[in-house]
Design an enzyme around this catalytic site. Structure first.
Site, PDB file in Angstrom:
ATOM      1  N   CYS A 145       0.909  -1.176  -0.022  1.00  0.00           N
ATOM      2  CA  CYS A 145      -0.124  -0.048  -0.079  1.00  0.00           C
ATOM      3  C   CYS A 145       0.761   1.346   0.047  1.00  0.00           C
ATOM      4  O   CYS A 145       0.306   2.387  -0.157  1.00  0.00           O
ATOM      5  CB  CYS A 145      -0.959   0.058   1.196  1.00  0.00           C
ATOM      6  SG  CYS A 145      -2.065  -1.264   1.009  1.00  0.00           S
TER       7      CYS A 145
ATOM      8  N   HIS B 290      -3.324   7.185   2.329  1.00  0.00           N
ATOM      9  CA  HIS B 290      -3.718   5.780   1.776  1.00  0.00           C
ATOM     10  C   HIS B 290      -5.290   5.610   2.222  1.00  0.00           C
ATOM     11  O   HIS B 290      -5.469   5.846   3.403  1.00  0.00           O
ATOM     12  CB  HIS B 290      -2.858   4.861   2.376  1.00  0.00           C
ATOM     13  CG  HIS B 290      -3.238   3.557   2.139  1.00  0.00           C
ATOM     14  ND1 HIS B 290      -3.581   3.024   0.779  1.00  0.00           N
ATOM     15  CD2 HIS B 290      -3.337   2.358   2.848  1.00  0.00           C
ATOM     16  CE1 HIS B 290      -4.223   1.718   0.606  1.00  0.00           C
ATOM     17  NE2 HIS B 290      -4.003   1.158   1.919  1.00  0.00           N
TER      18      HIS B 290
ATOM     19  N   ASN C 175     -10.015  -0.341  -0.223  1.00  0.00           N
ATOM     20  CA  ASN C 175      -8.790   0.089  -0.102  1.00  0.00           C
ATOM     21  C   ASN C 175      -8.029  -0.737  -1.493  1.00  0.00           C
ATOM     22  O   ASN C 175      -8.064  -1.798  -1.839  1.00  0.00           O
ATOM     23  CB  ASN C 175      -8.121  -0.962   0.977  1.00  0.00           C
ATOM     24  CG  ASN C 175      -6.539  -0.942   1.087  1.00  0.00           C
ATOM     25  OD1 ASN C 175      -5.832  -0.640   0.301  1.00  0.00           O
ATOM     26  ND2 ASN C 175      -6.132  -1.423   2.481  1.00  0.00           N
TER      27      ASN C 175
HETATM   28  O1  UT7 Z   1      -3.821  -1.231   3.607  1.00  0.00           O
HETATM   29  C1  UT7 Z   1      -3.067  -1.817   4.727  1.00  0.00           C
HETATM   30  C2  UT7 Z   1      -3.525  -1.115   5.846  1.00  0.00           C
HETATM   31  N1  UT7 Z   1      -4.544  -1.968   6.167  1.00  0.00           N
HETATM   32  C3  UT7 Z   1      -5.461  -1.148   7.232  1.00  0.00           C
HETATM   33  O2  UT7 Z   1      -5.188  -0.044   7.414  1.00  0.00           O
HETATM   34  C4  UT7 Z   1      -6.461  -2.199   7.852  1.00  0.00           C
HETATM   35  C5  UT7 Z   1      -6.342  -1.977   9.336  1.00  0.00           C
HETATM   36  N2  UT7 Z   1      -7.420  -2.477  10.131  1.00  0.00           N
HETATM   37  C6  UT7 Z   1      -8.848  -2.304  10.142  1.00  0.00           C
HETATM   38  O3  UT7 Z   1      -9.138  -1.524   9.183  1.00  0.00           O
HETATM   39  C7  UT7 Z   1      -9.798  -2.834  10.815  1.00  0.00           C
HETATM   40  O4  UT7 Z   1      -8.927  -3.461  12.001  1.00  0.00           O
HETATM   41  C8  UT7 Z   1     -10.631  -3.871  10.449  1.00  0.00           C
HETATM   42  C9  UT7 Z   1     -11.711  -3.047   9.701  1.00  0.00           C
HETATM   43  C10 UT7 Z   1     -10.127  -4.817   9.680  1.00  0.00           C
HETATM   44  C11 UT7 Z   1     -11.587  -4.561  11.444  1.00  0.00           C
HETATM   45  O5  UT7 Z   1     -12.072  -3.590  12.579  1.00  0.00           O
HETATM   46  P1  UT7 Z   1     -11.938  -3.660  14.025  1.00  0.00           P
HETATM   47  O6  UT7 Z   1     -12.978  -2.858  14.668  1.00  0.00           O
HETATM   48  O7  UT7 Z   1     -10.413  -3.776  14.609  1.00  0.00           O
HETATM   49  O8  UT7 Z   1     -12.836  -5.206  14.157  1.00  0.00           O
HETATM   50  P2  UT7 Z   1     -12.251  -6.647  14.912  1.00  0.00           P
HETATM   51  O9  UT7 Z   1     -11.379  -7.245  13.918  1.00  0.00           O
HETATM   52  O10 UT7 Z   1     -11.857  -6.276  16.169  1.00  0.00           O
HETATM   53  O11 UT7 Z   1     -13.497  -7.296  14.935  1.00  0.00           O
HETATM   54  C12 UT7 Z   1     -14.639  -6.957  15.670  1.00  0.00           C
HETATM   55  C13 UT7 Z   1     -15.798  -8.006  15.789  1.00  0.00           C
HETATM   56  C14 UT7 Z   1     -15.366  -9.488  15.843  1.00  0.00           C
HETATM   57  O12 UT7 Z   1     -16.227 -10.155  16.309  1.00  0.00           O
HETATM   58  P3  UT7 Z   1     -16.195 -10.432  18.038  1.00  0.00           P
HETATM   59  O13 UT7 Z   1     -15.154 -11.322  18.025  1.00  0.00           O
HETATM   60  O14 UT7 Z   1     -16.095  -9.237  18.639  1.00  0.00           O
HETATM   61  O15 UT7 Z   1     -17.492 -11.320  18.451  1.00  0.00           O
HETATM   62  C15 UT7 Z   1     -15.200  -9.847  14.258  1.00  0.00           C
HETATM   63  O16 UT7 Z   1     -15.382 -11.349  14.122  1.00  0.00           O
HETATM   64  O17 UT7 Z   1     -16.345  -7.786  14.577  1.00  0.00           O
HETATM   65  C16 UT7 Z   1     -16.254  -9.125  13.648  1.00  0.00           C
HETATM   66  N3  UT7 Z   1     -16.179  -8.915  12.137  1.00  0.00           N
HETATM   67  C17 UT7 Z   1     -17.311  -8.694  11.213  1.00  0.00           C
HETATM   68  N4  UT7 Z   1     -18.425  -8.606  11.812  1.00  0.00           N
HETATM   69  C18 UT7 Z   1     -19.307  -8.260  10.460  1.00  0.00           C
HETATM   70  C19 UT7 Z   1     -14.867  -8.819  11.648  1.00  0.00           C
HETATM   71  N5  UT7 Z   1     -15.200  -8.492  10.244  1.00  0.00           N
HETATM   72  C20 UT7 Z   1     -16.613  -8.416  10.140  1.00  0.00           C
HETATM   73  C21 UT7 Z   1     -17.706  -8.157   9.137  1.00  0.00           C
HETATM   74  N6  UT7 Z   1     -18.697  -8.160   9.269  1.00  0.00           N
HETATM   75  N7  UT7 Z   1     -17.349  -8.053   7.771  1.00  0.00           N
END
Ligand code: UT7
Length: 313
Positions: A114, A240, A270
């Site tokens: 990225c 980005h 992204n």
């Molecule tokens: O390009 C390189 C750079 N990349 C980035 O910058 C991406 C960086 N990361 C992010 O943008 C975020 O971490 C994400 C968008 C990927 C995830 O967001 P988050 O707020 O960190 O969510 P999480 O991974 O902590 O997940 C929270 C909950 C989980 O459920 P539990 O364990 O709390 O029950 C996940 O299983 O959300 C759940 N979850 C979803 N639910 C519905 C994860 N993905 C999904 C989904 N739909 N698509």
């Protein structure tokens, strides 16, 4: 030569849209509400299989060439940032060179995920200064849909496909163009964001999120400080485009109003190396940059890699 000036911008994204609602139909356990609230994304452009990275990149390059008002034949060097070339060899850059009808012109890919576009900009600027190239094409292009794990709801909702390009010109104007660039990488944290050969993207989203905010914030601060530019001098910031919440956190960290950020993650997701040049082309088309404005680009991605560029438009 005194400076490297961006004289043209262009972008291209495949016409097919994948909307948040479409994931439900694909059997993925997610909701529009979750995706929008956690990322800001509503839809992304996805290839239908008929277009390659080279196709997307060539379209963006042609748009940038037209925008610059130059002859294609004046291009002396091609640098392509991508992590999804059709083939490791020949490079995407060589395929694009062939399409543009520029035999003999040096062409290379740069792999920095990225952050690739900022790395590409730096390589091009450096070679222009060291080797005297006067007109250079830099492209960021990726088809992330080809390396997405469609069974992993935590990543498959994030990515899109597209390409953006700029034409760089060696200039005798002082105090314009690419003023400073910061690049960095940390292989110690490489396992947080990976792609195995023939595989799909794995990401530890939480850790990448935290590092993205900290590192992009630090890169922005250091570019401002070492060039004695204040946050109020910045006309536009193009980060980005990975996640709205990351962008908002950077805005708050460097204390620049979010209105001075160009954000289009809502419509593209992204797109990796393509995200900054696509946003730049949009910002220029929207009249958000005028001559002598200070523009800050900042990126973070797999590697881990990061980079920032301070540009006087
Ligand atoms: O390009 C390189 C750079 N990349 C980035 O910058 C991406 C960086 N990361 C992010 O943008 C975020 O971490 C994400 C968008 C990927 C995830 O967001 P988050 O707020 O960190 O969510 P999480 O991974 O902590 O997940 C929270 C909950 C989980 O459920 P539990 O364990 O709390 O029950 C996940 O299983 O959300 C759940 N979850 C979803 N639910 C519905 C994860 N993905 C999904 C989904 N739909 N698509």
């Amino acid at each position: 030569m005194l400076s490297t000036v961006i004289i043209g911008v262009g972008s291209y994204a495949p016409p097919t849209l994948l909307k948040n609602e479409d994931f439900l139909a694909k059997g993925i356990d997610t909701t529009d509400e979750w995706i929008r609230s956690r990322t800001g994304i509503r839809e992304r452009h996805i290839t239908d299989g008929s277009e390659s990275t080279t196709d997307l990149a060539t379209n963006a390059a042609r748009a940038a060439i037209a925008n610059a008002g130059i002859e294609t034949s004046s291009i002396e060097l091609i640098v392509v940032a991508t992590l999804t070339p059709e083939r490791p060899m020949p490079s995407a850059a060589c395929a694009i060179q062939q399409r543009l009808g520029l035999p003999g012109v040096p062409a290379m890919d740069v792999a920095a995920a990225c952050s690739g576009f900022i790395y590409g900009l730096s390589v091009a600027d450096g070679l222009m200064r060291a080797r005297g190239y006067k007109t250079v094409l830099v492209i960021g292009a990726d088809i992330l849909s080809s390396i997405t794990n469609w069974a992993d709801r935590s990543t498959c909702v994030l990515f899109g496909d597209g390409a953006g390009a700029v034409i760089l010109k060696a200039s005798e104007e002082e105090h314009r163009g690419i003023t400073d660039i910061v690049l960095g990488a940390d292989g110690n944290a490489s396992e947080l964001l990976t792609l195995e050969r023939g595989g799909t993207i794995f990401m530890n989203g939480k850790e990448v999120f935290k590092l993205a905010v900290t590192v992009m914030g630090n890169v922005a601060q250091s570019l401002l400080e070492r060039n004695q530019i204040t946050k109020d001098d910045l006309a536009l910031v193009i980060p980005h485009q990975a996640n709205n919440r990351i962008i908002e956190a950077i805005a708050s960290k460097i204390d620049v109003p979010i209105e001075r950020f160009h954000v289009n993650v809502e419509r593209y997701g992204n797109t990796s190396a393509a995200s900054i040049p696509i946003a730049l082309a949009e910002a220029v088309a929207a009249g958000r940059l005028k001559r002598n404005d200070w523009l800050l680009l900042v990126a973070f991605g797999g590697g881990l890699t990061w980079g920032g560029a301070l540009i006087r438009w």
